[in-house]
Every structure is written in structure tokens, then in C-alpha cells.
Write a protein that holds these residues in place. Structure first.
Motif, PDB file in Angstrom:
ATOM      1  N   CYS A  84     -65.138  45.256  30.993  1.00  0.00           N
ATOM      2  CA  CYS A  84     -64.911  45.785  32.347  1.00  0.00           C
ATOM      3  C   CYS A  84     -64.392  47.215  32.217  1.00  0.00           C
ATOM      4  O   CYS A  84     -63.438  47.462  31.468  1.00  0.00           O
ATOM      5  CB  CYS A  84     -63.898  44.896  33.058  1.00  0.00           C
ATOM      6  N   ASP A  85     -65.036  48.131  32.903  1.00  0.00           N
ATOM      7  CA  ASP A  85     -64.594  49.534  32.841  1.00  0.00           C
ATOM      8  C   ASP A  85     -64.873  50.177  34.195  1.00  0.00           C
ATOM      9  O   ASP A  85     -65.818  49.807  34.900  1.00  0.00           O
ATOM     10  CB  ASP A  85     -65.351  50.268  31.732  1.00  0.00           C
ATOM     11  N   ILE A  86     -64.051  51.181  34.516  1.00  0.00           N
ATOM     12  CA  ILE A  86     -64.190  51.836  35.817  1.00  0.00           C
ATOM     13  C   ILE A  86     -65.294  52.892  35.805  1.00  0.00           C
ATOM     14  O   ILE A  86     -65.735  53.342  36.851  1.00  0.00           O
ATOM     15  CB  ILE A  86     -62.833  52.461  36.221  1.00  0.00           C
ATOM     16  N   VAL A  95     -60.792  44.946  29.029  1.00  0.00           N
ATOM     17  CA  VAL A  95     -60.667  45.910  30.130  1.00  0.00           C
ATOM     18  C   VAL A  95     -60.612  47.328  29.560  1.00  0.00           C
ATOM     19  O   VAL A  95     -60.082  47.551  28.468  1.00  0.00           O
ATOM     20  CB  VAL A  95     -59.415  45.571  30.976  1.00  0.00           C
ATOM     21  N   ALA A  96     -61.162  48.262  30.322  1.00  0.00           N
ATOM     22  CA  ALA A  96     -61.321  49.648  29.858  1.00  0.00           C
ATOM     23  C   ALA A  96     -62.128  49.613  28.556  1.00  0.00           C
ATOM     24  O   ALA A  96     -61.869  50.356  27.618  1.00  0.00           O
ATOM     25  CB  ALA A  96     -59.975  50.336  29.673  1.00  0.00           C
ATOM     26  N   GLY A  97     -63.094  48.727  28.551  1.00  0.00           N
ATOM     27  CA  GLY A  97     -63.850  48.428  27.322  1.00  0.00           C
ATOM     28  C   GLY A  97     -64.842  49.500  26.925  1.00  0.00           C
ATOM     29  O   GLY A  97     -65.376  49.472  25.813  1.00  0.00           O
ATOM     30  N   ILE A 149     -57.066  45.300  25.961  1.00  0.00           N
ATOM     31  CA  ILE A 149     -57.240  46.652  26.494  1.00  0.00           C
ATOM     32  C   ILE A 149     -56.916  47.597  25.336  1.00  0.00           C
ATOM     33  O   ILE A 149     -55.813  47.588  24.797  1.00  0.00           O
ATOM     34  CB  ILE A 149     -56.400  46.893  27.776  1.00  0.00           C
ATOM     35  N   ALA A 150     -57.931  48.348  24.902  1.00  0.00           N
ATOM     36  CA  ALA A 150     -57.746  49.212  23.733  1.00  0.00           C
ATOM     37  C   ALA A 150     -57.886  50.671  24.160  1.00  0.00           C
ATOM     38  O   ALA A 150     -58.930  51.065  24.690  1.00  0.00           O
ATOM     39  CB  ALA A 150     -58.781  48.882  22.653  1.00  0.00           C
ATOM     40  N   PHE A 151     -56.861  51.427  23.956  1.00  0.00           N
ATOM     41  CA  PHE A 151     -56.831  52.858  24.286  1.00  0.00           C
ATOM     42  C   PHE A 151     -57.234  53.088  25.746  1.00  0.00           C
ATOM     43  O   PHE A 151     -57.860  54.086  26.074  1.00  0.00           O
ATOM     44  CB  PHE A 151     -57.743  53.656  23.335  1.00  0.00           C
TER      45      PHE A 151
HETATM   46  N1  SAM Z   1     -61.699  50.501  24.832  1.00  0.00           N
HETATM   47  C1  SAM Z   1     -62.651  51.508  24.404  1.00  0.00           C
HETATM   48  C2  SAM Z   1     -62.384  51.901  22.979  1.00  0.00           C
HETATM   49  O1  SAM Z   1     -61.344  51.509  22.451  1.00  0.00           O
HETATM   50  O2  SAM Z   1     -63.203  52.598  22.390  1.00  0.00           O
HETATM   51  C3  SAM Z   1     -62.654  52.732  25.322  1.00  0.00           C
HETATM   52  C4  SAM Z   1     -61.346  53.460  25.411  1.00  0.00           C
HETATM   53  S1  SAM Z   1     -61.474  54.983  26.298  1.00  0.00           S
HETATM   54  C5  SAM Z   1     -60.270  55.974  25.490  1.00  0.00           C
HETATM   55  C6  SAM Z   1     -60.653  54.634  27.804  1.00  0.00           C
HETATM   56  C7  SAM Z   1     -61.498  53.892  28.823  1.00  0.00           C
HETATM   57  O3  SAM Z   1     -60.658  53.504  29.918  1.00  0.00           O
HETATM   58  C8  SAM Z   1     -62.625  54.707  29.439  1.00  0.00           C
HETATM   59  O4  SAM Z   1     -63.843  54.059  29.242  1.00  0.00           O
HETATM   60  C9  SAM Z   1     -62.268  54.784  30.912  1.00  0.00           C
HETATM   61  O5  SAM Z   1     -63.364  54.828  31.776  1.00  0.00           O
HETATM   62  C10 SAM Z   1     -61.457  53.521  31.084  1.00  0.00           C
HETATM   63  N2  SAM Z   1     -60.575  53.493  32.247  1.00  0.00           N
HETATM   64  C11 SAM Z   1     -59.745  54.462  32.684  1.00  0.00           C
HETATM   65  N3  SAM Z   1     -59.095  54.065  33.793  1.00  0.00           N
HETATM   66  C12 SAM Z   1     -59.510  52.790  34.047  1.00  0.00           C
HETATM   67  C13 SAM Z   1     -59.196  51.830  35.044  1.00  0.00           C
HETATM   68  N4  SAM Z   1     -58.323  52.087  36.012  1.00  0.00           N
HETATM   69  N5  SAM Z   1     -59.810  50.647  34.995  1.00  0.00           N
HETATM   70  C14 SAM Z   1     -60.713  50.352  34.026  1.00  0.00           C
HETATM   71  N6  SAM Z   1     -61.053  51.224  33.062  1.00  0.00           N
HETATM   72  C15 SAM Z   1     -60.457  52.424  33.065  1.00  0.00           C
END
Ligand code: SAM
Length: 276
Positions: A119-121, A62-64, A164-166
Motif C-alpha cells: 500500500c502506498d500513497i 505500507v509505504a511499500g 513500514i520500511a523507510f
Molecule cells: N518501503 C519502500 C522501500 O523501503 O524501498 C519505499 C520507501 S520510500 C523512502 C517512502 C515511501 O513512502 C514512498 O513510496 C512514498 O510514496 C510513501 N509514502 C509517503 N507518505 C505516505 C503515506 N502517507 N501513506 C502511504 N505511503 C506514503
């Protein structure tokens, strides 16, 4: 709720976070390497080693975003498979070299049924991820889904592992995201979160503050022409709960055997919990 050090309504935060990642998507990977001096790669590798997926693992990341965890997962499964293949080459004398080569030629075969859903928003982040997947030749075992961590578009009890990473610090209602993680995991499934955390060493803390507040927004401006987004990213890190507090939040969502491991003096931490 907060948006960096700005106080915004809960309805506003989601939209602002969306704008940040829409704006940084194209430069996200290069900025990640520059801001962390490449260390984010080691932290992400470590997340995979801690996960140690078994053949057939169904992972939800998630938030991938641009797929860093997903690609590592697929590489890990394939490397695991190659090691198994070598062992079989030594022991299964009754198979010819051609037969063994044929058996493992098929990429789908080499994933052993393992699958990852990113999965990402944010559709801009997913778009970059998809392009990377094409460029790097990932054809199977991978799906990209637009969705909100707070309301996941998946059935109950579906995945073996949730990562869920970062990402979780960007979510408006962390408790809802944790409950959703619990819902979509199978009984026995594992939750793993890699996130910025609280630095434990005072000297490292001072240097880290200096670097985060003085250097990162400047880098954001110079490289991505976007001071504000990078300032938000730095400030959101500071707002995120410390290791123990976050552990309690994970437990409140119903996870058991919750543990954490601080990395690089607590700059980041990996939290783990099980749905039992
Ligand atoms: N996991 C990846 C990485 O480690 O490189 C991306 C991290 S990036 C800092 C944060 C991600 O969280 C973004 O792609 C953003 O769109 C996503 N995000 C923020 N709010 C979210 C939500 N409510 N549901 C899913 N994704 C979300």
C-alpha cells in the motif's frame, strides 16, 4: 510541521512528499543502492528474518513503494517452502518424485496461502513496483493498493503483520499512521518498522553527517537531476524521533511488548510491537 528543515503547514507536507516521490520514482531503486552503498538490502533482509513469516501469513507493507519488502517476503516464503519440500523428499517415501514435483509445481501452492498487500500513497512508485513484479515473474500472492498510511483502505483485524520500511518519517501524522497500523492488525499481529534513527557512535555520527549533507544531494543532482528531493530525504531523516522516543509513540498507539534493535551504529532501527 516540518518538511526537511522547512516549516510547512500540515496540509502542505503531504503534497510536498508526494512531489518528492513522484520525482524520484524512476531512479528510486538505483539511488537507494548508490546512496546506501547497497546496505539497504541487508537492512531489509534483516527485517524479513526478524519477521520470520509463517506459511499463510497475511502481510500489509505500507509505504511499500517499489516492492522491496513484498518481494523479499514472497522469496522468503518460497525458500521456506523449498526447504520443507526437501525434508519431505527425504521422509515421505510413499510419494514418487513425480508426485512430489507435481505437488509443488504450482506457485500458488508454494506460497501456502501467504499474501502481501503493498500500500502506498504514490501511484508512480506503485507503477514501478508493478513493472518489477511483472519483470521478475511474481504472479500471485501480491496486490498493489493506492492508499494513505493515515487512513488505510482496509477492514479492522485483517493482517498478521504490518511493515513500514523507510516510510513512516514521510507521513504527516505519525500517531495516526500508528493507530491505523494497530486497527488493521489481527489480535496477536505484529508491527515492524524499519526506519532511519539516531546514530549512537560520535565518530560514525560525524562521518554520517558529512556523507549525508555533502554527498547525497550532489549524487541526487548528478544521477537524478534532483538536488531538492534528496536534500529533503536527508533532512527528514534528521527530524525523525530517536529510538526511545519512537518506541513510546508505538506504545501510545496501543502496541505491547515494544522493542527495538539499532543497526549499523543506529543509522537505522527496527521497531517491533504486538497488538495483544
Ligand atoms: N518501503 C519502500 C522501500 O523501503 O524501498 C519505499 C520507501 S520510500 C523512502 C517512502 C515511501 O513512502 C514512498 O513510496 C512514498 O510514496 C510513501 N509514502 C509517503 N507518505 C505516505 C503515506 N502517507 N501513506 C502511504 N505511503 C506514503
Amino acid at each position: 510541521t516540518h518538511f526537511g528543515f522547512e516549516t510547512v503547514s500540515e496540509e502542505e507536507k503531504g503534497g510536498k512528499v508526494y512531489q518528492v516521490f513522484e520525482s524520484v520514482a524512476k531512479k528510486y531503486d538505483v539511488m537507494n543502492d548508490m546512496m546506501s552503498l547497497g546496505i539497504h538490502r541487508v537492512w531489509k533482509d534483516l527485517l524479513l528474518w526478524r519477521m520470520h513469516p509463517f506459511p499463510g501469513t497475511q502481510l500489509l507493507d505500507v509505504a511499500g513503494g517499489t516492492g522491496d519488502i513484498a518481494f523479499r517476503f514472497l522469496n522468503y516464503i518460497q525458500a521456506q517452502h523449498r526447504r520443507k519440500q526437501k525434508r519431505q523428499l527425504r521422509t515421505q517415501q510413499n510419494l514418487s518424485w513425480e508426485e512430489i514435483a507435481q505437488k509443488y509445481q504450482n506457485e500458488e501452492d508454494s506460497l501456502n496461502g501467504s499474501h502481501v498487500v503493498v500500500c502506498d500513497i504514490n501511484k508512480e512508485m506503485l507503477k514501478i513496483g508493478r513493472k518489477k513484479a511483472c519483470a521478475q515473474g511474481y504472479k500471485t500472492g501480491l496486490a498493489w493498493v493506492l492508499g494513505d498510511a493515515e487512513e488505510l483502505p482496509f477492514d479492522d483485524d485483517k493482517f498478521d503483520v504490518y511493515t513500514i520500511a523507510f516510510g513512516i518519517r514521510n507521513v504527516t501524522h505519525i500517531d495516526r499512521a500508528l493507530q491505523e497500523a494497530h486497527r488493521v492488525l489481527k489480535p496477536g499481529g505484529r508491527f515492524l518498522c524499519l526506519e532511519f534513527s539516531q546514530v549512537t557512535n560520535p565518530l560514525v555520527s560525524r562521518l554520517y553527517d558529512l556523507y549525508s549533507f555533502q554527498v547525497i544531494p550532489v549524487m541526487g543532482e548528478v544521477i537524478a537531476k534532483d538536488w531538492k528531493s534528496y536534500q529533503y530525504l536527508v533532512e527528514s531523516i534528521r527530524q525523525f524521533p530517536a529510538q526511545e522516543e519512537f518506541k513510546e509513540m508505538i506504545e501510545d498507539a496501543g502496541f505491547q511488548k515494544v522493542t527495538y534493535e539499532s543497526l549499523t551504529s543506529g543509522i537505522v532501527a527496527i521497531h517491533s510491537g504486538f497488538k495483544l
